[in-house]
Design an enzyme around this catalytic site. Sequence first.
Site, PDB file in Angstrom:
ATOM      1  N   GLU A 127       0.842  -1.193   0.000  1.00  0.00           N
ATOM      2  CA  GLU A 127       0.000   0.000   0.000  1.00  0.00           C
ATOM      3  C   GLU A 127       0.879   1.246   0.000  1.00  0.00           C
ATOM      4  O   GLU A 127       1.834   1.317   0.751  1.00  0.00           O
ATOM      5  CB  GLU A 127      -0.912  -0.028   1.231  1.00  0.00           C
ATOM      6  CG  GLU A 127      -1.887   1.109   1.287  1.00  0.00           C
ATOM      7  CD  GLU A 127      -2.615   1.278  -0.048  1.00  0.00           C
ATOM      8  OE1 GLU A 127      -3.295   0.346  -0.476  1.00  0.00           O
ATOM      9  OE2 GLU A 127      -2.476   2.355  -0.662  1.00  0.00           O
ATOM     10  N   CYS A 161       6.410   4.522   9.363  1.00  0.00           N
ATOM     11  CA  CYS A 161       7.014   3.688   8.313  1.00  0.00           C
ATOM     12  C   CYS A 161       8.381   4.096   7.800  1.00  0.00           C
ATOM     13  O   CYS A 161       9.222   3.224   7.591  1.00  0.00           O
ATOM     14  CB  CYS A 161       6.035   3.569   7.157  1.00  0.00           C
ATOM     15  SG  CYS A 161       4.591   2.621   7.645  1.00  0.00           S
ATOM     16  N   LYS A 167       8.209  -1.562  -2.519  1.00  0.00           N
ATOM     17  CA  LYS A 167       7.586  -0.806  -1.424  1.00  0.00           C
ATOM     18  C   LYS A 167       8.663  -0.203  -0.516  1.00  0.00           C
ATOM     19  O   LYS A 167       8.618   0.986  -0.194  1.00  0.00           O
ATOM     20  CB  LYS A 167       6.646  -1.735  -0.634  1.00  0.00           C
ATOM     21  CG  LYS A 167       6.066  -1.129   0.617  1.00  0.00           C
ATOM     22  CD  LYS A 167       5.205   0.089   0.355  1.00  0.00           C
ATOM     23  CE  LYS A 167       5.017   0.891   1.623  1.00  0.00           C
ATOM     24  NZ  LYS A 167       4.242   2.102   1.421  1.00  0.00           N
TER      25      LYS A 167
HETATM   26  P1  NAD Z   1      -1.673  -0.496  12.670  1.00  0.00           P
HETATM   27  O1  NAD Z   1      -0.828  -0.789  13.855  1.00  0.00           O
HETATM   28  O2  NAD Z   1      -2.459   0.771  12.619  1.00  0.00           O
HETATM   29  O3  NAD Z   1      -2.713  -1.696  12.444  1.00  0.00           O
HETATM   30  C1  NAD Z   1      -2.373  -3.025  12.503  1.00  0.00           C
HETATM   31  C2  NAD Z   1      -3.502  -3.785  13.191  1.00  0.00           C
HETATM   32  O4  NAD Z   1      -3.259  -5.191  13.077  1.00  0.00           O
HETATM   33  C3  NAD Z   1      -3.631  -3.504  14.686  1.00  0.00           C
HETATM   34  O5  NAD Z   1      -4.921  -2.986  14.949  1.00  0.00           O
HETATM   35  C4  NAD Z   1      -3.415  -4.874  15.348  1.00  0.00           C
HETATM   36  O6  NAD Z   1      -4.226  -5.081  16.487  1.00  0.00           O
HETATM   37  C5  NAD Z   1      -3.783  -5.811  14.236  1.00  0.00           C
HETATM   38  N1  NAD Z   1      -3.199  -7.157  14.377  1.00  0.00           N
HETATM   39  C6  NAD Z   1      -1.914  -7.497  14.616  1.00  0.00           C
HETATM   40  N2  NAD Z   1      -1.786  -8.834  14.633  1.00  0.00           N
HETATM   41  C7  NAD Z   1      -3.006  -9.353  14.397  1.00  0.00           C
HETATM   42  C8  NAD Z   1      -3.515 -10.687  14.278  1.00  0.00           C
HETATM   43  N3  NAD Z   1      -2.705 -11.730  14.386  1.00  0.00           N
HETATM   44  N4  NAD Z   1      -4.823 -10.849  14.044  1.00  0.00           N
HETATM   45  C9  NAD Z   1      -5.657  -9.792  13.923  1.00  0.00           C
HETATM   46  N5  NAD Z   1      -5.238  -8.512  14.009  1.00  0.00           N
HETATM   47  C10 NAD Z   1      -3.927  -8.298  14.243  1.00  0.00           C
HETATM   48  O7  NAD Z   1      -0.703  -0.583  11.411  1.00  0.00           O
HETATM   49  P2  NAD Z   1      -0.841   0.173  10.007  1.00  0.00           P
HETATM   50  O8  NAD Z   1      -0.340   1.566  10.122  1.00  0.00           O
HETATM   51  O9  NAD Z   1      -2.212  -0.073   9.464  1.00  0.00           O
HETATM   52  O10 NAD Z   1       0.224  -0.625   9.151  1.00  0.00           O
HETATM   53  C11 NAD Z   1       0.007  -1.954   8.747  1.00  0.00           C
HETATM   54  C12 NAD Z   1       1.035  -2.342   7.710  1.00  0.00           C
HETATM   55  O11 NAD Z   1       0.885  -1.495   6.558  1.00  0.00           O
HETATM   56  C13 NAD Z   1       2.488  -2.154   8.141  1.00  0.00           C
HETATM   57  O12 NAD Z   1       3.262  -3.169   7.566  1.00  0.00           O
HETATM   58  C14 NAD Z   1       2.873  -0.823   7.552  1.00  0.00           C
HETATM   59  O13 NAD Z   1       4.262  -0.746   7.294  1.00  0.00           O
HETATM   60  C15 NAD Z   1       2.103  -0.818   6.261  1.00  0.00           C
HETATM   61  N6  NAD Z   1       1.774   0.523   5.726  1.00  0.00           N
HETATM   62  C16 NAD Z   1       1.317   1.502   6.554  1.00  0.00           C
HETATM   63  C17 NAD Z   1       0.946   2.737   6.033  1.00  0.00           C
HETATM   64  C18 NAD Z   1       0.442   3.848   6.904  1.00  0.00           C
HETATM   65  O14 NAD Z   1       0.225   4.939   6.396  1.00  0.00           O
HETATM   66  N7  NAD Z   1       0.218   3.648   8.190  1.00  0.00           N
HETATM   67  C19 NAD Z   1       0.991   2.942   4.652  1.00  0.00           C
HETATM   68  C20 NAD Z   1       1.435   1.903   3.827  1.00  0.00           C
HETATM   69  C21 NAD Z   1       1.813   0.699   4.386  1.00  0.00           C
HETATM   70  C1  UGA Z   2       4.597   7.586   3.682  1.00  0.00           C
HETATM   71  C2  UGA Z   2       4.589   7.517   2.150  1.00  0.00           C
HETATM   72  O1  UGA Z   2       4.408   8.829   1.639  1.00  0.00           O
HETATM   73  C3  UGA Z   2       3.479   6.602   1.651  1.00  0.00           C
HETATM   74  O2  UGA Z   2       3.558   6.473   0.239  1.00  0.00           O
HETATM   75  C4  UGA Z   2       3.637   5.233   2.295  1.00  0.00           C
HETATM   76  O3  UGA Z   2       2.583   4.377   1.901  1.00  0.00           O
HETATM   77  C5  UGA Z   2       3.624   5.381   3.793  1.00  0.00           C
HETATM   78  O4  UGA Z   2       4.697   6.267   4.202  1.00  0.00           O
HETATM   79  C6  UGA Z   2       3.863   4.100   4.532  1.00  0.00           C
HETATM   80  O5  UGA Z   2       4.416   3.164   3.988  1.00  0.00           O
HETATM   81  O6  UGA Z   2       3.510   4.124   5.705  1.00  0.00           O
HETATM   82  P1  UGA Z   2       3.192   8.871   5.520  1.00  0.00           P
HETATM   83  O7  UGA Z   2       4.318   8.492   6.413  1.00  0.00           O
HETATM   84  O8  UGA Z   2       1.817   8.573   5.954  1.00  0.00           O
HETATM   85  O9  UGA Z   2       3.374   8.178   4.089  1.00  0.00           O
HETATM   86  O10 UGA Z   2       3.253  10.444   5.227  1.00  0.00           O
HETATM   87  P2  UGA Z   2       4.226  11.336   4.331  1.00  0.00           P
HETATM   88  O11 UGA Z   2       3.410  12.351   3.663  1.00  0.00           O
HETATM   89  O12 UGA Z   2       5.115  10.529   3.489  1.00  0.00           O
HETATM   90  O13 UGA Z   2       5.107  12.070   5.420  1.00  0.00           O
HETATM   91  C7  UGA Z   2       6.059  11.386   6.197  1.00  0.00           C
HETATM   92  C8  UGA Z   2       6.843  12.384   7.038  1.00  0.00           C
HETATM   93  O14 UGA Z   2       7.709  13.163   6.223  1.00  0.00           O
HETATM   94  C9  UGA Z   2       5.951  13.370   7.787  1.00  0.00           C
HETATM   95  O15 UGA Z   2       6.484  13.610   9.065  1.00  0.00           O
HETATM   96  C10 UGA Z   2       6.036  14.607   6.929  1.00  0.00           C
HETATM   97  O16 UGA Z   2       5.783  15.775   7.635  1.00  0.00           O
HETATM   98  C11 UGA Z   2       7.474  14.534   6.460  1.00  0.00           C
HETATM   99  N1  UGA Z   2       7.706  15.278   5.208  1.00  0.00           N
HETATM  100  C12 UGA Z   2       7.093  14.901   4.063  1.00  0.00           C
HETATM  101  C13 UGA Z   2       8.579  16.368   5.214  1.00  0.00           C
HETATM  102  O17 UGA Z   2       9.138  16.718   6.252  1.00  0.00           O
HETATM  103  N2  UGA Z   2       8.790  17.033   4.048  1.00  0.00           N
HETATM  104  C14 UGA Z   2       8.187  16.675   2.881  1.00  0.00           C
HETATM  105  O18 UGA Z   2       8.437  17.350   1.852  1.00  0.00           O
HETATM  106  C15 UGA Z   2       7.316  15.583   2.898  1.00  0.00           C
END
Ligand code: NAD
Ligand code: UGA
Length: 462
Positions: free
Chosen positions: A161, A276, A220
């Site tokens: 994602e 992340c 990713k």
């Molecule tokens: P999160 O911590 O918000 O959510 C994960 C959820 O999974 C939690 O609610 C937890 O209770 C649940 N969980 C864990 N083990 C479980 C199990 N065995 N059965 C059922 N539920 C279970 O995490 P997130 O931010 O949604 O991130 C999830 C993944 O997506 C990570 O690998 C992260 O790197 C990736 N990712 C996150 C973002 C983002 O913006 N947060 C964007 C892209 C990718």
């Molecule tokens: C980032 C990536 O942008 C997503 O594509 C990815 O899916 C995600 O991580 C993930 O894998 O979790 P996110 O961390 O939610 O998304 O937000 P961003 O907009 O990337 O910002 C990350 C951090 O960098 C923030 O603290 C933001 O303020 C900072 N940032 C971003 C800067 O300081 N300067 C910039 O120009 C951009």
Amino acid sequence: MIKNICCIGAGYVGGPTMAIIAQKCPNIKVTVVDLNESRIQAWNDADVNNIPIYEPGLSEIVREARGRNLFFSTDVDKAIDEAEMIFISVNTPTKTYGIGKGMAADLKYIELCARQIARVSKSNKIVVEKSTLPVRTASAIKSILDHTGNGVQFQILSNPEFLAEGTAVEDLLAPDRVLIGGDSSQEGQKAINQLVNIYVNWVPNERILTTNVWSSELSKLTANAFLAQRVSSINAMSELCEKTGADVNEVAKAIGMDSRIGSKFLKSSVGFGGSCFQKDILNLVYIAKSYGLDEVADYWEQVIIMNDHQKRRFAKNIVKTLYNTVSEKKIAFLGWAFKKDTNDTRESAAIFVADDLLAEQAIIAVYDPKVKKEQIYIDLNYLETRSEQQNSKGLVVFDDPYEACKDVHAIAILTEWEEFKTYNWQNIYDQMQKPAFIFDGRNVLNKKELEEIGFVYQAIGS
Ligand code: NAD
Ligand code: UGA
């Protein structure tokens, strides 16, 4: 045709991603499951404004689809059993113990999911890696599924994602690309097509990219590493700008107009946060090291080193500017979230700046429009730098920004919330200690306007 989807993990990715799939595919039943009961309860709250994740536009989509074809439940077994396609969207944090501590991704939650899917499944399933995973994780998942399952067939796809928090709905509705990695076998290609068929309901075909599993997994980590690298690169220049009279905003604009460089992700800041960037780069560094690629590892590690430096030097500059002592001085923090439009505080720069200033005995007054008071203390206590009692004495949370700024010696902007631009800064100035300092860690306020009022205004990189 897939009729029934299960998503394990109702977090920042699982919740919004599945809400969009449910909205765009009303004929598919989508069940999001999680072990965390209170989180599921919040997703089911009668008032959609109480869903556990704040994202602009998300509550409206949940309102539309929830109860129709979008469901949130703690009954993981049932949802797995019923689904033809299972997304794994659980957290993959940095390991805090054992081999790879502080670097590698902790895959225990992923493995637990794989074992549960293997145990429960009575029919063939497509298992989709939605979580961010080290390259080659799919082979471990496959091995667990094939060796502990009930003889049913599993296809593993990687579908990372790319949404960013604060713009999750926008990003999901109009993604730059959807990436799907799968096996080259006939069954693998069939599984890829089934997932493609879901996305084509709203994503143009040319934006759906299919690759092998390893390319997808590694893309990713690479995307996040490149994005974070840009922030560290501009932040490195910000320090040089401050020494030389250049202005980092002007430099960013000048280089960003070069179409080969591009203008996005060049905002200098107090440092990137979020759950992340750091985790994924550390993971990349660990993977490179584990293949003996020390130069590759060192190259990427520098992105994190620069980011840590940026957070630290922001705090140091506040101390230095306030006549080398902040002891007993009140400093307001506007913003605690790691970026605007989210209530997520994971790895937010604010936490580390607060920690450094508390070490100097400052008193911190925090205001953030979306972050709950309890969360701020959880973040601080998690560092274990000082006792919970000391933290609650040293840091006070306000739900009114004007109250937070009353009597303070300085204001630090830690998050780029739009509302900060609309404040009555004259009023704030009148209630502050003089000289009244603003340390803008996000380059969001208007320097000229503030200096005219009388503030001493310092932004990163100028
Ligand atoms: P999160 O911590 O918000 O959510 C994960 C959820 O999974 C939690 O609610 C937890 O209770 C649940 N969980 C864990 N083990 C479980 C199990 N065995 N059965 C059922 N539920 C279970 O995490 P997130 O931010 O949604 O991130 C999830 C993944 O997506 C990570 O690998 C992260 O790197 C990736 N990712 C996150 C973002 C983002 O913006 N947060 C964007 C892209 C990718
Ligand atoms: C980032 C990536 O942008 C997503 O594509 C990815 O899916 C995600 O991580 C993930 O894998 O979790 P996110 O961390 O939610 O998304 O937000 P961003 O907009 O990337 O910002 C990350 C951090 O960098 C923030 O603290 C933001 O303020 C900072 N940032 C971003 C800067 O300081 N300067 C910039 O120009 C951009």
